[in-house]
Design a protein around this motif. Structure first.
Motif, mmCIF file in Angstrom:
data_model
loop_
_atom_site.group_PDB
_atom_site.id
_atom_site.type_symbol
_atom_site.label_atom_id
_atom_site.label_comp_id
_atom_site.label_asym_id
_atom_site.label_seq_id
_atom_site.Cartn_x
_atom_site.Cartn_y
_atom_site.Cartn_z
ATOM 1 N N GLY A 44 0.851 -1.187 0.000
ATOM 2 C CA GLY A 44 0.000 0.000 0.000
ATOM 3 C C GLY A 44 0.881 1.229 0.000
ATOM 4 N N GLN A 45 0.249 2.387 0.128
ATOM 5 C CA GLN A 45 1.048 3.617 0.125
ATOM 6 C C GLN A 45 1.859 3.749 1.403
ATOM 7 O OE1 GLN A 45 1.530 5.232 -2.492
ATOM 8 N NE2 GLN A 45 -0.139 4.430 -3.740
ATOM 9 N N ILE A 46 1.318 3.288 2.523
ATOM 10 C CA ILE A 46 2.001 3.477 3.810
ATOM 11 C C ILE A 46 3.327 2.704 3.858
ATOM 12 C CG2 ILE A 46 0.640 1.643 4.976
ATOM 13 C CD1 ILE A 46 1.606 4.788 6.837
ATOM 14 N N LEU A 47 3.317 1.489 3.304
ATOM 15 C CA LEU A 47 4.557 0.692 3.272
ATOM 16 C C LEU A 47 4.994 0.468 1.829
ATOM 17 C CD1 LEU A 47 4.134 -2.133 5.969
ATOM 18 C CD2 LEU A 47 5.235 0.083 6.190
ATOM 19 N N ARG A 48 4.859 1.499 1.005
ATOM 20 C CA ARG A 48 5.196 1.310 -0.406
ATOM 21 C C ARG A 48 6.659 0.880 -0.492
ATOM 22 N NH1 ARG A 48 2.990 5.383 -4.938
ATOM 23 N NH2 ARG A 48 4.825 5.405 -6.254
ATOM 24 N N GLN A 49 6.864 -0.282 -1.089
ATOM 25 C CA GLN A 49 8.182 -0.918 -1.022
ATOM 26 C C GLN A 49 9.085 -0.499 -2.174
ATOM 27 O OE1 GLN A 49 8.482 -4.926 0.681
ATOM 28 N NE2 GLN A 49 6.509 -5.282 -0.275
ATOM 29 N N PRO A 50 10.387 -0.459 -1.889
ATOM 30 C CA PRO A 50 11.337 -0.252 -2.979
ATOM 31 C C PRO A 50 11.226 -1.416 -3.950
ATOM 32 C CG PRO A 50 12.437 -0.197 -0.835
ATOM 33 C CD PRO A 50 11.051 -0.711 -0.608
ATOM 34 N N PRO A 51 11.694 -1.221 -5.194
ATOM 35 C CA PRO A 51 11.666 -2.336 -6.147
ATOM 36 C C PRO A 51 12.489 -3.507 -5.625
ATOM 37 C CG PRO A 51 12.504 -0.301 -7.159
ATOM 38 C CD PRO A 51 12.251 0.004 -5.748
ATOM 39 N N GLN A 52 12.119 -4.706 -6.096
ATOM 40 C CA GLN A 52 12.831 -5.923 -5.704
ATOM 41 C C GLN A 52 14.341 -5.816 -5.976
ATOM 42 O OE1 GLN A 52 9.973 -8.774 -6.211
ATOM 43 N NE2 GLN A 52 10.709 -9.321 -4.175
ATOM 44 N N GLU A 53 14.679 -5.051 -7.016
ATOM 45 C CA GLU A 53 16.089 -4.926 -7.430
ATOM 46 C C GLU A 53 16.893 -4.051 -6.480
ATOM 47 O OE1 GLU A 53 13.402 -4.469 -9.281
ATOM 48 O OE2 GLU A 53 13.665 -5.130 -11.348
ATOM 49 N N ARG B 9 21.112 -0.048 -5.859
ATOM 50 C CA ARG B 9 20.057 -0.045 -6.879
ATOM 51 C C ARG B 9 20.208 -1.241 -7.817
ATOM 52 N NH1 ARG B 9 20.433 5.371 -5.542
ATOM 53 N NH2 ARG B 9 18.388 6.350 -5.410
ATOM 54 N N GLY B 10 19.283 -1.356 -8.734
ATOM 55 C CA GLY B 10 19.359 -2.430 -9.723
ATOM 56 C C GLY B 10 20.392 -2.116 -10.795
ATOM 57 N N MET B 11 20.427 -2.936 -11.815
ATOM 58 C CA MET B 11 21.374 -2.755 -12.920
ATOM 59 C C MET B 11 21.091 -1.436 -13.660
ATOM 60 S SD MET B 11 23.327 -5.409 -13.015
ATOM 61 C CE MET B 11 23.986 -5.567 -14.689
ATOM 62 N N PRO B 12 22.161 -0.793 -14.181
ATOM 63 C CA PRO B 12 21.936 0.428 -14.948
ATOM 64 C C PRO B 12 21.066 0.168 -16.183
ATOM 65 C CG PRO B 12 24.258 0.174 -14.438
ATOM 66 C CD PRO B 12 23.589 -1.113 -14.057
ATOM 67 N N VAL B 13 20.196 1.113 -16.455
ATOM 68 C CA VAL B 13 19.281 1.035 -17.596
ATOM 69 C C VAL B 13 19.324 2.403 -18.269
ATOM 70 C CG1 VAL B 13 16.816 1.001 -18.186
ATOM 71 C CG2 VAL B 13 17.727 -0.709 -16.612
ATOM 72 N N PHE B 25 17.860 2.978 -13.365
ATOM 73 C CA PHE B 25 18.241 1.697 -12.780
ATOM 74 C C PHE B 25 17.057 0.747 -12.839
ATOM 75 C CE2 PHE B 25 21.039 4.814 -10.942
ATOM 76 C CZ PHE B 25 22.286 4.194 -11.026
ATOM 77 N N SER B 26 17.355 -0.506 -13.068
ATOM 78 C CA SER B 26 16.322 -1.524 -13.114
ATOM 79 C C SER B 26 15.482 -1.456 -11.833
ATOM 80 C CB SER B 26 16.993 -2.891 -13.258
ATOM 81 O OG SER B 26 16.013 -3.880 -13.259
ATOM 82 N N GLY B 27 14.170 -1.462 -11.977
ATOM 83 C CA GLY B 27 13.281 -1.393 -10.827
ATOM 84 C C GLY B 27 12.714 0.000 -10.600
ATOM 85 N N THR B 29 10.706 3.419 -11.154
ATOM 86 C CA THR B 29 9.551 3.810 -11.953
ATOM 87 C C THR B 29 10.027 4.862 -12.943
ATOM 88 O OG1 THR B 29 8.837 5.616 -10.497
ATOM 89 C CG2 THR B 29 7.949 3.428 -10.028
ATOM 90 N N LEU B 30 9.295 4.952 -14.046
ATOM 91 C CA LEU B 30 9.644 5.947 -15.055
ATOM 92 C C LEU B 30 9.604 7.344 -14.441
ATOM 93 C CD1 LEU B 30 10.218 6.880 -17.919
ATOM 94 C CD2 LEU B 30 7.790 6.526 -18.456
ATOM 95 N N LEU B 31 8.612 7.588 -13.565
ATOM 96 C CA LEU B 31 8.502 8.917 -12.954
ATOM 97 C C LEU B 31 9.732 9.230 -12.104
ATOM 98 C CD1 LEU B 31 6.653 11.435 -12.617
ATOM 99 C CD2 LEU B 31 5.919 10.421 -10.468
ATOM 100 N N ALA B 32 10.193 8.249 -11.325
ATOM 101 C CA ALA B 32 11.376 8.468 -10.482
ATOM 102 C C ALA B 32 12.591 8.792 -11.348
ATOM 103 C CB ALA B 32 11.636 7.238 -9.613
ATOM 104 N N ALA B 33 12.724 8.095 -12.475
ATOM 105 C CA ALA B 33 13.845 8.360 -13.375
ATOM 106 C C ALA B 33 13.752 9.778 -13.939
ATOM 107 C CB ALA B 33 13.860 7.331 -14.512
ATOM 108 N N LEU B 34 12.533 10.210 -14.264
ATOM 109 C CA LEU B 34 12.339 11.563 -14.800
ATOM 110 C C LEU B 34 12.682 12.612 -13.743
ATOM 111 C CD1 LEU B 34 8.988 10.958 -16.733
ATOM 112 C CD2 LEU B 34 11.184 11.535 -17.776
ATOM 113 N N VAL B 35 12.203 12.408 -12.514
ATOM 114 C CA VAL B 35 12.481 13.366 -11.434
ATOM 115 C C VAL B 35 13.982 13.411 -11.142
ATOM 116 C CG1 VAL B 35 12.103 13.913 -8.985
ATOM 117 C CG2 VAL B 35 10.188 13.145 -10.397
ATOM 118 N N ALA B 36 14.616 12.242 -11.092
ATOM 119 C CA ALA B 36 16.059 12.190 -10.821
ATOM 120 C C ALA B 36 16.843 12.922 -11.910
ATOM 121 C CB ALA B 36 16.525 10.741 -10.709
ATOM 122 N N ALA B 37 16.318 12.924 -13.128
ATOM 123 C CA ALA B 37 16.983 13.618 -14.235
ATOM 124 C C ALA B 37 16.582 15.093 -14.292
ATOM 125 C CB ALA B 37 16.635 12.930 -15.556
#
Lengths: 460, 97
Positions: A44-53, B9-13, B25-27, B29-37
């Motif tokens: 959910g938003q409260i525990l929104r998890q980082p990606p598995q990677e 982070r994941g592998m470079p993308v 980086f792999s994983g 979100t597109l939005l996070a990549a846009l904000v980071a850039a």
């Protein structure tokens, strides 16, 4: 559309604290469950998890997260429960005797069918039509928090947090911990107003010491970092050319590159309303909360609700409602004897008394009503999708004060977000015009698909 | 800006946004990549005023961008999509004509 429709005993929309709690109760009683969420991973938003990677050591510290995290681990360990992440539920159909859901994602359309449905779809940042809120860099504080805690990305430059909700203290510390810069945390309310409420509600506040401790330690962290926390000076304008460059707090100009607006949260109500559930206006923050009985049954047979969908009360309350809904559904499906279901319900209901008092205190503290009343700038865009200003809506309201007529005339609420951004404010303006409460008005009609979907996917 | 505090982070993308290459980086979100850039402007409104994302949780539709490397071209919410190597994105903040 795909022809293979997966069938389950129970479909749960939302993998947050409420959905997880219900899934744990139902799984224990042998139900076949699917949990569907727009996010890739549960939490959910409260525990929104980082990606598995990603590997993040600092992920979600704080006392208030402890029991939520242990529930999440238990949920992720379930092996019969199907996790359907990264998909949006866009339609609910009960005409065939089962509850049939249409799911959309970047890969097209799929369908899931179940005997019972639990809607635990959570809440979202109260959209606040303040001058300049459409500039790049102005965002909901919850959206900012999700970026920081799940993606470890912070907007460049100085971040201002402004609003009425104490969550912004915590978001500010998370921005700092991630290496970002916080310009200021600006509360609309006077410090004396907050102190009075906290003293009156001291007992309630102390019994919810986990959250209070998090807020207090957040405050201390901000003080050490030299971040000003101010009270009683309202954010009135966000300014900038191509993106946010400053904001007016009271009579001061604060230079900043991003603003997190934190005035509270609205229940996600498009799926409940699409399925015809009866809803009530949620005071004081607004939006539509789904009504339910003591087992979290909605007004529509086969459909249950839990968590912020039934009124925003925070994650601990959502978790308890999820447990009750799980027991209620298991009872409905004949998977659990009455006395066992009743024991789960009674235990959760007892704990609810404490957390609901705290939620009520937080509601009084964070009440955005006076901020929203002050925001009547005619040139400010209210409907972000269709570029409709507050002034255009007010002009239309002179002719006809019915919100759905104003929607048709001005296109306010007819865009891709289906009014999630503007409906609450249009209702407030219409109610003000008529001299009634927003609860006495009829909200927008929720329509399929409740999330933007490619036409080709639907007919293909 | 990407946080460097206790994180792997994941592998470079690499993705392409409005014709420019952006590291991700792999994983992510597109939005996070846009904000980071620093790519905060995602579209223009009817009056040509700049718009950015608002909710970052799939409800506001402000972060709609076009994915060009698939057929047919898809409009996607950047906050809900994970980056993939070779992804080609067009925001609605520039005109292609």
């Amino acid at each position: 559309m795909t022809n293979s429709i997966h069938h389950y005993d129970v479909a749960i929309i939302g993998g947050g604290p409420a959905g997880q709690a219900a899934a744990l109760v139902l799984d224990q009683n042998g139900a076949r469950i699917a949990v569907i969420d727009e996010q890739q991973r549960p939490g959910g938003q409260i525990l929104r998890q980082p990606p598995q990677e990603f590997a993040m050591a600092q992920s979600m510290k704080g006392k208030s997260y402890t029991s939520l995290k242990s529930q999440l681990r238990a949920f992720e360990a379930l092996n019969r429960c199907d996790w359907i992440g990264g998909k949006s539920v866009i339609g609910i159909d009960r005409s065939g005797g089962t509850v049939d859901l249409t799911l959309a994602s970047g890969d097209g359309i799929t369908q899931v069918s179940a005997n019972r449905l639990l809607i635990a779809s959570g809440c979202y940042d109260l959209p606040i039509p303040i001058p300049g809120w459409t500039l790049p860099g102005a965002m909901g504080a919850g959206g900012l928090q999700a970026l920081v805690k799940a993606q470890a990305v912070v907007p460049d430059g100085r971040v201002l947090l402004a609003g009425t909700h104490p969550l912004m203290l915590i978001v500010a510390t998370q921005v700092i911990a991630a290496g970002g810069t916080v310009a200021e945390v600006a509360f609309d309310q006077r410090q004396s107003f907050l102190a009075r409420l906290l003293i009156k509600g001291a007992g309630t506040a102390l019994r919810n010491f986990g959250l209070m401790l998090d807020a207090a330690s957040a405050w201390a962290t901000l003080r050490r970092a030299g971040v000003p926390v101010t009270f009683g000076q309202r954010l009135s304008v966000i300014e900038g050319l191509n993106r946010v460059s400053s904001a007016r707090i009271g009579k001061r100009t604060v230079h900043c590159d991003a603003v997190g607006l934190c005035y509270g949260f609205l229940p996600q109500s498009d799926l409940p309303r699409l399925a015809g559930l009866s809803v009530r206006w949620a005071q004081p923050t607004g939006g539509w909360a789904a009504e339910h009985d003591g087992w979290m049954r909605s007004s529509v047979s086969q459909i249950f609700v839990a968590g912020e969908t039934s009124g925003v009360a925070g994650a601990p309350a959502a978790l308890l409602e999820g447990q009750i809904a799980g027991a209620g559904i298991a009872l409905d499906l004949g998977l659990i004897p009455m006395d066992e279901a009743e024991a789960i319900r009674r235990d959760a209901a007892r704990k609810q008394i404490r957390v609901s008092r705290f939620a009520a205190l937080l509601d009084r503290i964070a009440d955005p009503t006076s901020a929203l009343t002050a925001l009547r700038d005619a040139n400010t865009i209210l409907c972000r999708c269709e570029d409709v200003t507050i002034g255009a809506v007010e002009t239309a309201l002179i002719q006809d004060s019915d919100p759905n007529s104003v929607k048709l005339v001005t296109r306010c609420g007819m865009g891709t977000c289906q009014g999630r951004g503007c409906e609450h404010m249009l209702l407030r303006l219409a109610a003000h015009k008529r001299g009634v409460g927003p609860n006495e008005l009829r909200g927008f009609t929720s329509r399929f698909p409740v999330r933007p979907t490619r036409i080709g996917d639907l007919i293909g | 800006m990407r946080s460097q505090a206790d994180i792997t982070r994941g592998m470079p993308v690499t993705i392409e946004v409005d014709g420019q290459m952006i590291d991700s980086f792999s994983g992510e979100t597109l939005l996070a990549a846009l904000v980071a850039a620093g790519h905060m402007r995602l579209r223009n409104d009817q009056e040509g005023q700049p718009r950015g994302f608002w909710c970052n949780m799939g409800t506001c539709s402000e972060c709609f961008v076009s994915r060009l490397d698939v057929t047919p071209v898809r409009r996607i919410r950047a906050c809900l999509i994970t980056v993939e190597d070779g992804m080609r994105i067009a925001t609605r903040s520039i005109s292609y004509d």
